[in-house]
Write a protein that holds these residues in place. Structure first.
Motif, PDB file in Angstrom:
ATOM      1  N   LYS A 164      -0.955  48.317  23.988  1.00  0.00           N
ATOM      2  CA  LYS A 164      -0.554  47.730  24.996  1.00  0.00           C
ATOM      3  C   LYS A 164      -2.032  47.321  25.702  1.00  0.00           C
ATOM      4  CE  LYS A 164       3.691  49.784  26.621  1.00  0.00           C
ATOM      5  NZ  LYS A 164       4.394  50.304  27.725  1.00  0.00           N
ATOM      6  N   VAL A 165      -2.867  47.440  25.149  1.00  0.00           N
ATOM      7  CA  VAL A 165      -4.203  47.090  25.867  1.00  0.00           C
ATOM      8  C   VAL A 165      -4.701  45.469  25.467  1.00  0.00           C
ATOM      9  CG1 VAL A 165      -7.002  47.216  26.053  1.00  0.00           C
ATOM     10  CG2 VAL A 165      -5.289  49.349  25.976  1.00  0.00           C
ATOM     11  N   ARG A 166      -4.905  44.831  26.541  1.00  0.00           N
ATOM     12  CA  ARG A 166      -5.191  43.391  26.375  1.00  0.00           C
ATOM     13  C   ARG A 166      -6.708  43.550  26.869  1.00  0.00           C
ATOM     14  NH1 ARG A 166      -1.090  44.195  24.399  1.00  0.00           N
ATOM     15  NH2 ARG A 166       0.920  43.083  24.783  1.00  0.00           N
ATOM     16  N   GLU A 167      -7.796  43.473  25.754  1.00  0.00           N
ATOM     17  CA  GLU A 167      -9.081  43.354  26.274  1.00  0.00           C
ATOM     18  C   GLU A 167      -9.678  42.174  26.450  1.00  0.00           C
ATOM     19  OE1 GLU A 167     -11.273  46.417  23.979  1.00  0.00           O
ATOM     20  OE2 GLU A 167     -13.027  45.389  24.346  1.00  0.00           O
ATOM     21  N   ILE A 168     -10.611  42.033  27.537  1.00  0.00           N
ATOM     22  CA  ILE A 168     -11.097  40.806  27.887  1.00  0.00           C
ATOM     23  C   ILE A 168     -12.797  41.041  27.993  1.00  0.00           C
ATOM     24  CG2 ILE A 168     -11.545  39.263  29.985  1.00  0.00           C
ATOM     25  CD1 ILE A 168      -8.396  39.553  30.112  1.00  0.00           C
ATOM     26  N   ASP A 169     -13.320  40.043  27.516  1.00  0.00           N
ATOM     27  CA  ASP A 169     -14.728  39.995  27.822  1.00  0.00           C
ATOM     28  C   ASP A 169     -15.200  39.670  29.223  1.00  0.00           C
ATOM     29  OD1 ASP A 169     -17.514  39.630  27.730  1.00  0.00           O
ATOM     30  OD2 ASP A 169     -17.508  37.961  26.431  1.00  0.00           O
ATOM     31  N   ALA A 170     -15.658  40.572  29.949  1.00  0.00           N
ATOM     32  CA  ALA A 170     -15.516  40.370  31.443  1.00  0.00           C
ATOM     33  C   ALA A 170     -16.927  40.095  31.783  1.00  0.00           C
ATOM     34  CB  ALA A 170     -15.102  41.533  32.414  1.00  0.00           C
ATOM     35  N   ALA A 171     -17.912  39.987  30.905  1.00  0.00           N
ATOM     36  CA  ALA A 171     -19.359  39.688  31.230  1.00  0.00           C
ATOM     37  C   ALA A 171     -19.791  38.142  31.468  1.00  0.00           C
ATOM     38  CB  ALA A 171     -20.366  40.065  30.137  1.00  0.00           C
ATOM     39  N   LYS A 172     -18.587  37.291  31.285  1.00  0.00           N
ATOM     40  CA  LYS A 172     -18.762  35.729  31.392  1.00  0.00           C
ATOM     41  C   LYS A 172     -18.720  35.462  33.058  1.00  0.00           C
ATOM     42  CE  LYS A 172     -15.868  34.940  28.195  1.00  0.00           C
ATOM     43  NZ  LYS A 172     -14.900  34.435  27.243  1.00  0.00           N
ATOM     44  N   PRO A 173     -18.883  34.126  33.212  1.00  0.00           N
ATOM     45  CA  PRO A 173     -18.530  33.885  34.683  1.00  0.00           C
ATOM     46  C   PRO A 173     -16.934  33.739  34.934  1.00  0.00           C
ATOM     47  CG  PRO A 173     -19.921  32.279  33.557  1.00  0.00           C
ATOM     48  CD  PRO A 173     -19.483  33.213  32.395  1.00  0.00           C
ATOM     49  N   VAL A 174     -16.866  33.919  36.251  1.00  0.00           N
ATOM     50  CA  VAL A 174     -15.484  34.263  36.786  1.00  0.00           C
ATOM     51  C   VAL A 174     -14.423  33.426  36.142  1.00  0.00           C
ATOM     52  CG1 VAL A 174     -13.901  34.194  38.921  1.00  0.00           C
ATOM     53  CG2 VAL A 174     -16.320  35.170  38.925  1.00  0.00           C
ATOM     54  N   GLU A 175     -14.682  31.997  36.108  1.00  0.00           N
ATOM     55  CA  GLU A 175     -13.803  30.938  35.775  1.00  0.00           C
ATOM     56  C   GLU A 175     -13.565  30.859  34.223  1.00  0.00           C
ATOM     57  OE1 GLU A 175     -11.623  29.231  37.512  1.00  0.00           O
ATOM     58  OE2 GLU A 175     -12.597  29.800  39.123  1.00  0.00           O
ATOM     59  N   GLU A 176     -14.706  31.536  33.484  1.00  0.00           N
ATOM     60  CA  GLU A 176     -14.343  31.804  32.020  1.00  0.00           C
ATOM     61  C   GLU A 176     -13.453  32.834  31.811  1.00  0.00           C
ATOM     62  OE1 GLU A 176     -17.865  31.243  29.447  1.00  0.00           O
ATOM     63  OE2 GLU A 176     -18.796  29.679  31.054  1.00  0.00           O
ATOM     64  N   VAL A 177     -13.720  34.033  32.278  1.00  0.00           N
ATOM     65  CA  VAL A 177     -12.997  35.452  32.209  1.00  0.00           C
ATOM     66  C   VAL A 177     -11.553  34.752  32.704  1.00  0.00           C
ATOM     67  CG1 VAL A 177     -12.604  37.438  32.903  1.00  0.00           C
ATOM     68  CG2 VAL A 177     -14.957  36.680  32.794  1.00  0.00           C
ATOM     69  N   PHE A 178     -11.323  34.243  33.628  1.00  0.00           N
ATOM     70  CA  PHE A 178      -9.805  33.860  34.213  1.00  0.00           C
ATOM     71  C   PHE A 178      -9.122  33.025  32.963  1.00  0.00           C
ATOM     72  CE2 PHE A 178      -6.514  31.873  36.827  1.00  0.00           C
ATOM     73  CZ  PHE A 178      -5.746  32.806  36.783  1.00  0.00           C
ATOM     74  N   GLU A 179      -9.892  32.097  32.216  1.00  0.00           N
ATOM     75  CA  GLU A 179      -9.142  31.435  31.184  1.00  0.00           C
ATOM     76  C   GLU A 179      -8.587  32.355  30.207  1.00  0.00           C
ATOM     77  OE1 GLU A 179      -8.499  28.148  30.575  1.00  0.00           O
ATOM     78  OE2 GLU A 179      -9.181  28.044  32.771  1.00  0.00           O
ATOM     79  N   GLU A 180      -9.384  33.424  30.043  1.00  0.00           N
ATOM     80  CA  GLU A 180      -8.845  34.393  28.908  1.00  0.00           C
ATOM     81  C   GLU A 180      -7.630  35.132  29.636  1.00  0.00           C
ATOM     82  OE1 GLU A 180     -11.052  37.379  26.819  1.00  0.00           O
ATOM     83  OE2 GLU A 180     -12.713  36.379  27.050  1.00  0.00           O
ATOM     84  N   VAL A 181      -7.635  35.303  30.900  1.00  0.00           N
ATOM     85  CA  VAL A 181      -6.729  36.392  31.543  1.00  0.00           C
ATOM     86  C   VAL A 181      -5.299  35.518  31.525  1.00  0.00           C
ATOM     87  CG1 VAL A 181      -5.878  36.927  33.755  1.00  0.00           C
ATOM     88  CG2 VAL A 181      -8.056  37.593  32.925  1.00  0.00           C
ATOM     89  N   LYS A 182      -5.452  34.011  31.757  1.00  0.00           N
ATOM     90  CA  LYS A 182      -4.522  32.976  31.874  1.00  0.00           C
ATOM     91  C   LYS A 182      -3.858  33.159  30.643  1.00  0.00           C
ATOM     92  CE  LYS A 182      -6.001  29.196  33.364  1.00  0.00           C
ATOM     93  NZ  LYS A 182      -6.419  27.720  34.038  1.00  0.00           N
ATOM     94  N   ALA A 183      -4.337  33.076  29.422  1.00  0.00           N
ATOM     95  CA  ALA A 183      -3.896  33.038  28.087  1.00  0.00           C
ATOM     96  C   ALA A 183      -2.976  34.112  27.800  1.00  0.00           C
ATOM     97  CB  ALA A 183      -4.718  32.814  27.230  1.00  0.00           C
TER      98      ALA A 183
END
Ligand code: UP5
Ligand code: MG
Length: 190
Positions: A164-183
């Motif tokens: 169930k885990v969707r792991e995201i690289d959160a060290a990047k700038p806010v907008e780049e992190v959100f691109e991953e989140v959106k996907a």
């Protein structure tokens, strides 16, 4: 609450990993209600409730407030919202939180968003935040990191075991992190 079959996403990650920042953006795009367990506890503390002093003491030590207190606040906020889609940010923080939420609400998360960020970067962000949070001092930050590693990472591991885990690289700038989140929330949009 369970009869309404609410859709719940747990949003986890270390202190300062960007949970609150990303949740605000998810709300704008995907119609969820954002419930930060930490924000609910801070509001409860400020309301002068009988648990106020206990909550304040635990947060200043980076400790995890007893499940029943937090879960009661989450349940009330879910009912009051009128919505059926929730981002639960910063909860569950330990195995006991997780099991108690499941037992009391009968709700299973759709998935778990995990914002993975190096400790140095999280520390830098918290020390720069300057929003007057009493727990944003270096001594408490170190305690929060320790509790995260010892108690909260095992919860993420538990959900990894369930796929169930969707792991995201959160060290990047806010907008780049959100691109991953959106996907993750909207896999069809390019
Ligand atoms: N920022 C965000 N994203 C960035 C990026 N990509 N690049 C650069 N900067 C970025 O972000 C932190 C700061 O970084 C902000 O200034 C932001 O602009 C910037 P934020 O989005 O606030 O991160 P977040 O992960 O939400 O950090 P927070 O400090 O809120 O996390 P914690 O998990 O430590 O805090 P929380 O409020 O969840 O809990 C606090 C305490 O409450 C706990 O320690 C515990 O004592 C208690 N608690 C419980 O006992 N039980 C619970 O269930 C919940 C909390
Ligand atoms: Mg937060």
């Amino acid at each position: 609450l369970a009869e309404k079959h609410p859709k719940v996403v747990f949003v986890l990650g270390g202190p300062g990993s960007g949970k609150g920042t990303q949740c605000e953006k998810i709300v704008q795009h995907f119609g969820y209600t954002h419930l930060s367990a930490g924000d609910l506890l801070r509001a409860e503390k400020n309301s002068g409730s009988e648990n106020g002093i206990m909550i304040q003491n635990m947060m200043n030590e980076g400790k995890i407030v007893p499940s029943e207190v937090t879960i009661k606040l989450l349940q009330k906020a879910m009912l009051d919202s009128g919505n059926d889609k929730f981002l639960i940010d910063g909860f569950p923080r330990n195995e006991e939180n997780r099991a108690a939420f499941e037992a009391l609400t009968k709700i299973e998360p759709e998935f778990v968003l995990y914002f993975n960020c190096p400790e140095k970067e999280m520390e830098r962000r918290i020390l720069n935040r300057n929003q007057g949070r009493e727990d944003d001092n270096i001594e408490t930050i170190r305690k929060r990191f320790k509790v995260f590693l010892e108690s909260s990472l095992p919860v993420i591991e538990y959900y990894k075991g369930k796929g169930k885990v969707r792991e995201i690289d959160a060290a990047k700038p806010v907008e780049e992190v959100f691109e991953e989140v959106k996907a993750i929330f909207n896999p069809k949009v390019p």
